[in-house]
Enzyme design. Structure first.
Site, PDB file in Angstrom:
ATOM      1  N   SER A 179       5.369  -6.895  -2.161  1.00 52.30           N
ATOM      2  CA  SER A 179       4.954  -7.079  -0.768  1.00 52.30           C
ATOM      3  C   SER A 179       5.598  -8.331  -0.193  1.00 52.30           C
ATOM      4  O   SER A 179       5.758  -9.334  -0.892  1.00 52.30           O
ATOM      5  CB  SER A 179       3.427  -7.200  -0.689  1.00 52.30           C
ATOM      6  OG  SER A 179       3.025  -7.534   0.624  1.00 52.30           O
ATOM      7  N   GLY A 180       5.955  -8.273   1.105  1.00 48.25           N
ATOM      8  CA  GLY A 180       6.586  -9.415   1.745  1.00 48.25           C
ATOM      9  C   GLY A 180       5.621 -10.504   2.177  1.00 48.25           C
ATOM     10  O   GLY A 180       5.888 -11.687   2.021  1.00 48.25           O
TER      11      GLY A 180
ATOM     12  N   GLN B  42       0.407  -9.686  -6.565  1.00 53.08           N
ATOM     13  CA  GLN B  42      -0.127 -11.039  -6.756  1.00 53.08           C
ATOM     14  C   GLN B  42       0.620 -11.806  -7.852  1.00 53.08           C
ATOM     15  O   GLN B  42       0.259 -12.947  -8.155  1.00 53.08           O
ATOM     16  CB  GLN B  42      -1.623 -10.978  -7.087  1.00 53.08           C
ATOM     17  CG  GLN B  42      -2.491 -10.396  -5.979  1.00 53.08           C
ATOM     18  CD  GLN B  42      -2.526 -11.261  -4.718  1.00 53.08           C
ATOM     19  OE1 GLN B  42      -2.125 -12.423  -4.722  1.00 53.08           O
ATOM     20  NE2 GLN B  42      -3.000 -10.676  -3.612  1.00 53.08           N
TER      21      GLN B  42
ATOM     22  N   CYS C 257      -8.427  -6.398   1.953  1.00 46.30           N
ATOM     23  CA  CYS C 257      -8.297  -4.990   2.308  1.00 46.30           C
ATOM     24  C   CYS C 257      -9.634  -4.262   2.285  1.00 46.30           C
ATOM     25  O   CYS C 257      -9.762  -3.167   2.805  1.00 46.30           O
ATOM     26  CB  CYS C 257      -7.310  -4.306   1.366  1.00 46.30           C
ATOM     27  SG  CYS C 257      -5.639  -4.977   1.495  1.00 46.30           S
TER      28      CYS C 257
ATOM     29  N   THR D 190      13.178   4.465  10.391  1.00 49.90           N
ATOM     30  CA  THR D 190      14.081   3.342  10.649  1.00 49.90           C
ATOM     31  C   THR D 190      13.570   2.076   9.975  1.00 49.90           C
ATOM     32  O   THR D 190      12.398   1.710  10.112  1.00 49.90           O
ATOM     33  CB  THR D 190      14.203   3.102  12.172  1.00 49.90           C
ATOM     34  OG1 THR D 190      14.697   4.294  12.782  1.00 49.90           O
ATOM     35  CG2 THR D 190      15.157   1.956  12.464  1.00 49.90           C
TER      36      THR D 190
ATOM     37  N   THR E 213       0.837  -1.205   0.000  1.00 46.75           N
ATOM     38  CA  THR E 213       0.000   0.000   0.000  1.00 46.75           C
ATOM     39  C   THR E 213       0.868   1.251   0.000  1.00 46.75           C
ATOM     40  O   THR E 213       0.626   2.189  -0.763  1.00 46.75           O
ATOM     41  CB  THR E 213      -0.946  -0.009   1.215  1.00 46.75           C
ATOM     42  OG1 THR E 213      -1.947  -1.012   1.014  1.00 46.75           O
ATOM     43  CG2 THR E 213      -1.636   1.345   1.384  1.00 46.75           C
TER      44      THR E 213
END
Length: 376
Positions: A200-201, A180, A324, A238, A71
């Protein structure tokens, strides 16, 4: 026994990702920005993950910027690129089936003076590169289209579109949301003609709370988050070293088996469809040539949420659409011609290479029972 078939929402972290995250929390817990050895050790972890992700898409490690998730990557891509290139060229072209993180961001930019053109599929439910090219003109600064639709598994013609757009309008910045598709389809930034790629992880057996944005060398993206100038000032804050470590470990594990896993999941999809074929009032909404990882069906006459919770009572987890959107219809199915009762009764079954046929058998048996017992 629980059957988890909601992998498009999130995947279970792989052991390698968990191990890497724990090591980063217990051994390499320094702040990567610190100048002492503990900081350097943490920075080396981040750099290792950055290289793994860069290698996986054929990019340079300096082109990978870590974020809090896809996002944020999508926001950074659209807001950052439009801020850099949209002073005079104020048109943005997107597909009409984008994830909310693209659609809502585009809608916000629209309120701020940008013209946003949303390209819909044709009547046959398919996208064509020519429709995107025709939507662009000299005043366009950015085009964004997802690679694989998260609700249906439909594969958009990103490569054909971006290459055609670049030939005609080389100044337009190209962005693709590959959430995806990553680690499921072979993705190379150069082949896709993509200037910006969102990743995305937690969709690839890494962990939640980490993503990445690939920014091609020479492409300008202005920061959305400002502060300590981490990630070369593109994304301050960080770095989440444990989640970045998990992301990198998952990429290292999955990269060598993209084709092998695609073939295996294709077999699972074929098996599932063969079981559903004879089931009364169950229709398949996903295209035959879509990603096998996502299968969208309609249990016609049974509202999605009610059927979802019936399946949950049997220990089977699926989705009614994008996680989501919290079960709300996004309008994406309507864009693909799936409307009314079919859209109201849609269920998304999303698999991984670790899914087994016995789990699909359990799902089909429970769905069949639900079709008899559940009131619409």
């Amino acid at each position: 026994m629980e059957v988890y078939l909601d992998n498009a929402a999130t995947t279970k972290p792989c052991p390698e990702a968990v191990e890497a995250a724990v090591a980063a929390m217990t051994e390499n817990y320094g702040n990567p920005s610190s100048l002492h050895r503990a900081g350097l050790n943490a920075q080396l972890v981040v750099d290792g993950a950055r290289k793994a992700i860069a290698d996986s898409i054929g990019g340079d490690r300096d082109c990978i910027y870590f974020t809090s998730g896809a996002t944020e990557s999508n926001n950074l891509a659209l807001r950052g690129a439009s801020a850099a290139y949209g002073r005079k060229n104020k048109k943005i072209v997107i597909s009409a089936v984008e994830h909310a993180s693209v659609e809502e961001t585009a809608a916000d930019l629209e309120k701020k003076g940008f013209e946003v053109v949303r390209v819909s599929p044709r009547e046959d439910g398919r996208y064509y590169a020519a429709d995107f090219v025709n939507a662009c003109d000299d005043s366009t600064c950015l085009i964004s289209m997802m690679y694989v639709n998260n609700e249906t598994g439909y594969i958009l013609p990103v490569k054909e579109t971006f290459s055609a757009v670049k030939r005609r309008y080389p100044h337009i910045i190209t962005h693709t949301d590959c959430v995806q598709a990553y680690m499921k389809l072979p993705i190379k930034a150069g082949t896709l003609c993509a200037d910006l790629i969102s990743l995305s992880g937690h969709k690839i057996h890494g962990g939640k709370g980490v993503g990445a944005l690939y920014i091609k060398k020479g492409v300008r993206v202005l920061p959305v988050v400002t502060g300590g100038k981490q990630e070369k000032g593109i994304r301050s804050g960080t770095e989440s070293v444990p989640m970045i470590a998990a992301f990198g470990a998952a990429v290292k594990k999955l990269s060598p088996t993209v084709s092998e896993r695609w073939d295996k999941v294709s077999g699972l999809k074929a098996y599932l469809l063969s079981k559903l074929r004879d089931m009364e009032n169950v229709t398949v909404n996903s295209p035959e040539d879509g990603s096998p990882y996502v299968v969208n069906i309609s249990a016609v006459g049974k509202r999605s949420e009610i059927m979802l919770h019936f399946l949950e009572s049997k220990g089977i987890y699926v989705s009614s659409g994008s996680a989501c959107s919290k079960g709300q219809q996004s309008g994406v199915l309507g864009q693909f011609g799936i409307r009314d009762k079919r859209a109201d009764s849609a269920l998304r079954i999303s698999m991984t290479a670790e899914t087994i046929e016995a789990e699909l058998d359990m799902f089909c048996e429970a769905l069949s029972e639900g079709m008899e017992k559940v009131r619409g």
